[in-house]
Write a protein that holds these residues in place. Structure first.
Motif, PDB file in Angstrom:
ATOM      1  N   LYS B 167       0.932  -1.229   0.151  1.00 27.91           N
ATOM      2  CA  LYS B 167       0.161   0.083  -0.012  1.00 27.91           C
ATOM      3  C   LYS B 167       0.941   1.308  -0.039  1.00 27.91           C
ATOM      4  CE  LYS B 167      -3.455  -0.936   2.398  1.00 27.91           C
ATOM      5  NZ  LYS B 167      -4.216  -1.041   3.874  1.00 27.91           N
ATOM      6  N   ILE B 168       2.119   1.172   0.815  1.00 31.77           N
ATOM      7  CA  ILE B 168       2.813   2.391   0.873  1.00 31.77           C
ATOM      8  C   ILE B 168       3.743   2.529  -0.286  1.00 31.77           C
ATOM      9  CG2 ILE B 168       2.188   2.848   3.439  1.00 31.77           C
ATOM     10  CD1 ILE B 168       5.017   1.568   3.878  1.00 31.77           C
ATOM     11  N   GLY B 169       3.870   1.283  -1.076  1.00 28.11           N
ATOM     12  CA  GLY B 169       4.661   1.304  -2.226  1.00 28.11           C
ATOM     13  C   GLY B 169       6.254   1.481  -1.689  1.00 28.11           C
ATOM     14  N   SER B 170       6.527   0.875  -0.569  1.00 24.64           N
ATOM     15  CA  SER B 170       7.714   0.950  -0.214  1.00 24.64           C
ATOM     16  C   SER B 170       8.385  -0.170   0.694  1.00 24.64           C
ATOM     17  CB  SER B 170       8.219   2.306   0.623  1.00 24.64           C
ATOM     18  OG  SER B 170       9.218   2.143   1.367  1.00 24.64           O
ATOM     19  N   LEU B 172       9.358  -2.134   4.186  1.00 24.40           N
ATOM     20  CA  LEU B 172       8.906  -1.538   5.591  1.00 24.40           C
ATOM     21  C   LEU B 172      10.337  -0.886   6.239  1.00 24.40           C
ATOM     22  CD1 LEU B 172       6.336  -1.197   7.276  1.00 24.40           C
ATOM     23  CD2 LEU B 172       7.287  -3.646   8.391  1.00 24.40           C
ATOM     24  N   ALA B 173      11.305  -1.515   5.664  1.00 20.27           N
ATOM     25  CA  ALA B 173      12.532  -1.020   6.401  1.00 20.27           C
ATOM     26  C   ALA B 173      12.957   0.303   6.173  1.00 20.27           C
ATOM     27  CB  ALA B 173      13.664  -2.110   6.227  1.00 20.27           C
ATOM     28  N   LEU B 174      12.446   0.871   5.027  1.00 20.67           N
ATOM     29  CA  LEU B 174      12.681   2.125   4.792  1.00 20.67           C
ATOM     30  C   LEU B 174      11.840   3.293   5.124  1.00 20.67           C
ATOM     31  CD1 LEU B 174      14.260   1.437   1.171  1.00 20.67           C
ATOM     32  CD2 LEU B 174      15.400   1.424   3.170  1.00 20.67           C
ATOM     33  N   ALA B 175      10.612   2.469   5.446  1.00 16.37           N
ATOM     34  CA  ALA B 175       9.514   3.510   5.681  1.00 16.37           C
ATOM     35  C   ALA B 175       9.542   4.387   6.653  1.00 16.37           C
ATOM     36  CB  ALA B 175       8.167   2.650   5.827  1.00 16.37           C
ATOM     37  N   ARG B 176       9.952   4.024   8.078  1.00 15.26           N
ATOM     38  CA  ARG B 176      10.167   4.742   8.915  1.00 15.26           C
ATOM     39  C   ARG B 176      11.431   4.540   9.776  1.00 15.26           C
ATOM     40  NH1 ARG B 176       4.019   4.365  12.085  1.00 15.26           N
ATOM     41  NH2 ARG B 176       2.929   4.934  10.071  1.00 15.26           N
ATOM     42  N   PRO B 177      12.026   5.265  10.701  1.00 19.88           N
ATOM     43  CA  PRO B 177      13.139   5.205  11.332  1.00 19.88           C
ATOM     44  C   PRO B 177      12.906   4.025  12.273  1.00 19.88           C
ATOM     45  CG  PRO B 177      12.268   7.549  11.886  1.00 19.88           C
ATOM     46  CD  PRO B 177      11.519   6.931  10.664  1.00 19.88           C
ATOM     47  N   SER B 178      11.674   4.134  12.997  1.00 19.33           N
ATOM     48  CA  SER B 178      11.450   2.799  13.883  1.00 19.33           C
ATOM     49  C   SER B 178      11.605   1.781  13.237  1.00 19.33           C
ATOM     50  CB  SER B 178      10.150   3.045  14.509  1.00 19.33           C
ATOM     51  OG  SER B 178       9.298   3.036  13.406  1.00 19.33           O
ATOM     52  N   MET B 179      11.221   1.502  12.039  1.00 18.74           N
ATOM     53  CA  MET B 179      11.211   0.141  11.224  1.00 18.74           C
ATOM     54  C   MET B 179      12.627  -0.066  10.847  1.00 18.74           C
ATOM     55  SD  MET B 179       8.427  -1.345  11.558  1.00 18.74           S
ATOM     56  CE  MET B 179       8.375  -0.664  13.085  1.00 18.74           C
ATOM     57  N   ALA B 180      13.298   0.797  10.559  1.00 18.32           N
ATOM     58  CA  ALA B 180      14.674   0.583  10.186  1.00 18.32           C
ATOM     59  C   ALA B 180      15.312  -0.120  11.387  1.00 18.32           C
ATOM     60  CB  ALA B 180      15.334   1.884   9.772  1.00 18.32           C
ATOM     61  N   ALA B 181      15.469   0.432  12.681  1.00 16.93           N
ATOM     62  CA  ALA B 181      15.843  -0.195  13.640  1.00 16.93           C
ATOM     63  C   ALA B 181      15.487  -1.412  14.082  1.00 16.93           C
ATOM     64  CB  ALA B 181      15.743   0.823  15.012  1.00 16.93           C
ATOM     65  N   ALA B 182      14.147  -1.888  13.962  1.00 17.30           N
ATOM     66  CA  ALA B 182      13.632  -3.014  14.094  1.00 17.30           C
ATOM     67  C   ALA B 182      14.199  -4.045  12.836  1.00 17.30           C
ATOM     68  CB  ALA B 182      12.090  -3.022  13.744  1.00 17.30           C
ATOM     69  N   ALA B 183      14.337  -3.573  11.774  1.00 19.75           N
ATOM     70  CA  ALA B 183      14.869  -4.361  10.875  1.00 19.75           C
ATOM     71  C   ALA B 183      16.293  -4.864  10.942  1.00 19.75           C
ATOM     72  CB  ALA B 183      14.678  -3.919   9.397  1.00 19.75           C
ATOM     73  N   THR B 246      10.400  -6.779  -1.616  1.00 18.97           N
ATOM     74  CA  THR B 246      10.685  -6.111  -2.811  1.00 18.97           C
ATOM     75  C   THR B 246       9.491  -5.760  -3.715  1.00 18.97           C
ATOM     76  OG1 THR B 246      11.878  -8.018  -3.603  1.00 18.97           O
ATOM     77  CG2 THR B 246      13.230  -6.288  -2.986  1.00 18.97           C
ATOM     78  N   PRO B 247       8.642  -6.923  -3.934  1.00 18.37           N
ATOM     79  CA  PRO B 247       7.461  -6.618  -4.694  1.00 18.37           C
ATOM     80  C   PRO B 247       6.676  -5.556  -4.766  1.00 18.37           C
ATOM     81  CG  PRO B 247       7.633  -9.021  -4.403  1.00 18.37           C
ATOM     82  CD  PRO B 247       8.575  -8.238  -3.304  1.00 18.37           C
ATOM     83  N   ALA B 248       7.010  -5.202  -3.546  1.00 13.33           N
ATOM     84  CA  ALA B 248       6.121  -3.675  -3.225  1.00 13.33           C
ATOM     85  C   ALA B 248       6.546  -2.593  -4.086  1.00 13.33           C
ATOM     86  CB  ALA B 248       6.027  -3.335  -1.687  1.00 13.33           C
ATOM     87  N   LEU B 249       8.195  -2.621  -4.223  1.00 15.54           N
ATOM     88  CA  LEU B 249       8.663  -1.496  -4.955  1.00 15.54           C
ATOM     89  C   LEU B 249       8.216  -1.653  -6.493  1.00 15.54           C
ATOM     90  CD1 LEU B 249      12.214  -1.382  -3.718  1.00 15.54           C
ATOM     91  CD2 LEU B 249      10.439   0.124  -3.110  1.00 15.54           C
ATOM     92  N   LEU B 250       8.141  -2.781  -6.980  1.00 10.38           N
ATOM     93  CA  LEU B 250       8.055  -3.037  -8.312  1.00 10.38           C
ATOM     94  C   LEU B 250       6.374  -3.605  -8.902  1.00 10.38           C
ATOM     95  CD1 LEU B 250      11.159  -5.242  -8.876  1.00 10.38           C
ATOM     96  CD2 LEU B 250      10.692  -2.692  -9.862  1.00 10.38           C
ATOM     97  N   GLU B 251       5.513  -2.931  -7.947  1.00  8.01           N
ATOM     98  CA  GLU B 251       4.281  -3.561  -8.015  1.00  8.01           C
ATOM     99  C   GLU B 251       3.682  -3.435  -9.464  1.00  8.01           C
ATOM    100  OE1 GLU B 251      -0.048  -2.959  -5.949  1.00  8.01           O
ATOM    101  OE2 GLU B 251       1.471  -1.249  -5.976  1.00  8.01           O
ATOM    102  N   ARG B 252       3.917  -2.727 -10.313  1.00 10.10           N
ATOM    103  CA  ARG B 252       3.434  -2.501 -11.549  1.00 10.10           C
ATOM    104  C   ARG B 252       3.765  -3.702 -12.550  1.00 10.10           C
ATOM    105  NH1 ARG B 252       5.359   2.382 -14.094  1.00 10.10           N
ATOM    106  NH2 ARG B 252       6.730   2.715 -12.271  1.00 10.10           N
TER     107      ARG B 252
END
Ligand code: SF4
Lengths: 139, 315
Positions: B167-170, B172-183, B246-252
């Motif tokens: 949905k956000i097309g990105s 999760l690890a790049l979406a928010r700083p909190s998720m980057a730390a979690a990843a 990764t399919p989220a990035l190349l959804e098209r």
């Protein structure tokens, strides 16, 4: 049944037992496992427990202290198993022949499939010995 | 009903994929050491060979536990691997949420541990104590990571989190700083979870003779090995689909219906596994148990707590 035989040839796991050798042969076995000779391409791994092993590499004439342990380790390797005697000591007892401390050579105690001669044998010879033993037993 | 069928189809798929991935892992490991390495299907040979060997149950072992434990371990980790794969194939939540997946994956090390201690071998007991220590070291940060994800997206359902990324097309690890730390914390926990080399003290071959596995042979060893490679696969797949889908990035280009997304996800999993397991396994040597414990309670735990704090703040 054919698949089973093929996988046995393709995945021999080695266990190395020193029954009182001078460690010359043991060092050559270690050399066989180095990247230069790379026995893993044949599927061989050196395992630490006889329960995991398929191939028992025996070096040295069997000393009196080692005799019960040798038999025990041999019994712990699950069937079907292959025994390869590495070095002249394990073939005839070579420099130790006539010693009162020697109970061997190993083929007096357990059935040996292949003998690799040399004092110590070269790594190529050991690889050849393992392959020959597998072909003879399962091929 | 439908989901059960999909789950059953996924079982053999997971079996094949996890052994194949292990083969590729061994090949890459060999190539990094300038060796030719075993053929990629080597794990299949090993598995078939182990299943055609004699069963030996040691006299000192309590035989009932010793023989059932490998079966439970293999079943649990294959099931744990199948749930995420089946969810992606079915396009809905199959079988349970993240907590169930993580606990199915934790069952297999615990079972192997119990099997080792029931074998009556002193090395099995040493393996037990080391594995227990490591379990405490990595389990806490890992669960806190999952907690942070769930705080962020108010969901513990696996497929919802994957959908969020689409949905956000990105990623999760790049979406928010909190998720980057979690990843980051999750990735750091993976080698310990799968017991690959820098953190393999509980199965150190040259030190404690395979630890818990020392008395296992034949089919039982085959099952334990299968459990291990299935949980390797499951963890990489889980990490990729949760944080790096990764399919989220190349959804098209990769519509989820055509299976292209699944394929891309598997390829990413493979690359991810090579970088998180094979490369550390090749370039590092084994740590001591104290060092590993200290590392886990310093770096990944801190990262995961930071991640929770950030997600509570809404970052
Ligand atoms: S064969 Fe030679 S090198 Fe090998 S153990 Fe005997 S004496 Fe040592």
């Amino acid at each position: 049944m054919k698949i089973a035989a093929r996988s046995r040839i393709k995945s021999p796991w080695l266990f190395h037992l020193n029954t009182g050798s001078c460690a010359g042969c043991d060092i050559e076995i270690v050399a066989t496992l180095t990247p230069r000779y790379d026995v893993e391409r044949l599927g061989c791994i050196l395992v630490g427990s006889p329960r995991h092993a398929d191939v028992l590499l025996v070096t040295g004439p069997v000393t009196r202290q080692m005799l019960p342990r040798f038999i025990r380790v041999y019994e712990q390797v699950p069937e079907p198993k292959v025994v390869v005697a590495v070095g002249v000591c394990a073939i005839s007892g070579s420099p130790f022949v006539g010693s009162q401390m020697i109970e061997g050579p190993p083929d007096k105690i357990v059935p040996v499939d292949v003998y690799v001669a040399g004092c110590p044998p070269r790594p190529e010879a050991i690889v050849n010995g393992i392959v020959t033993a597998l072909k003879k037993k399962f091929g | 009903m439908n989901t059960v069928i999909i789950l059953l189809i996924t079982f053999p798929l997971v079996f094949l994929l996890s052994l194949l991935f292990e083969g590729i892992d061994r090949k890459v490991h060999a190539r990094m050491q300038k060796r030719i390495g075993p053929p990629i299907i080597q794990p299949f040979y090993d598995f078939v060979k182990l299943f055609n060997k004699e069963r030996i149950i040691p006299m000192t072992a309590s035989s009932r536990i010793f023989t059932t434990v490998p079966i439970i371990a293999a079943a649990a980790s294959i099931l744990g691997a199948s749930i995420p794969v089946a969810s992606l194939i079915a396009g809905s939540n199959v079988g349970g949420d993240l907590i169930i997946i993580l606990y199915l994956l934790t069952i297999s090390p615990i079972m192997v541990m119990i099997g080792g201690s029931s074998s009556g071998n002193p090395y099995g007991a040493v393996g037990f104590s080391r594995k227990m220590t490591m379990l405490i070291a990595y389990e806490v940060p890992m669960l806190i990571c999952i907690l942070s994800v769930s705080v962020n997206y108010t969901s513990l359902a696996y497929y919802d989190i994957v959908l969020t990324q689409v949905k956000i097309g990105s990623l999760l690890a790049l979406a928010r700083p909190s998720m980057a730390a979690a990843a980051a914390a999750f990735v750091l926990c993976m080698p310990a979870y799968t017991e690959t080399v820098p953190f393999d003290m509980s199965e150190a071959k040259t030190e404690i003779v395979h630890g818990s596995l020392v008395e296992y042979g034949g089919p039982y060893l085959g099952l334990v090995k299968l459990a291990k490679s299935a949980s390797n696969f499951a963890l990489s797949f889980l990490a990729v689909s949760l944080f790096f889908y990764t399919p989220a990035l190349l959804e098209r280009y990769f519509s989820p219906e055509l299976g292209g997304a699944m394929l891309l996800c598997l390829v990413t999993t493979l690359i991810f596994m090579v970088f998180t397991m094979t490369v550390p396994r090749t370039i590092f040597a084994r740590l001591k148990i104290g060092q590993a414990f200290k590392f886990y309670w310093l770096v990944p735990l801190t990262l995961s707590i930071i991640s929770v704090a950030l997600s509570i703040l809404g970052l």
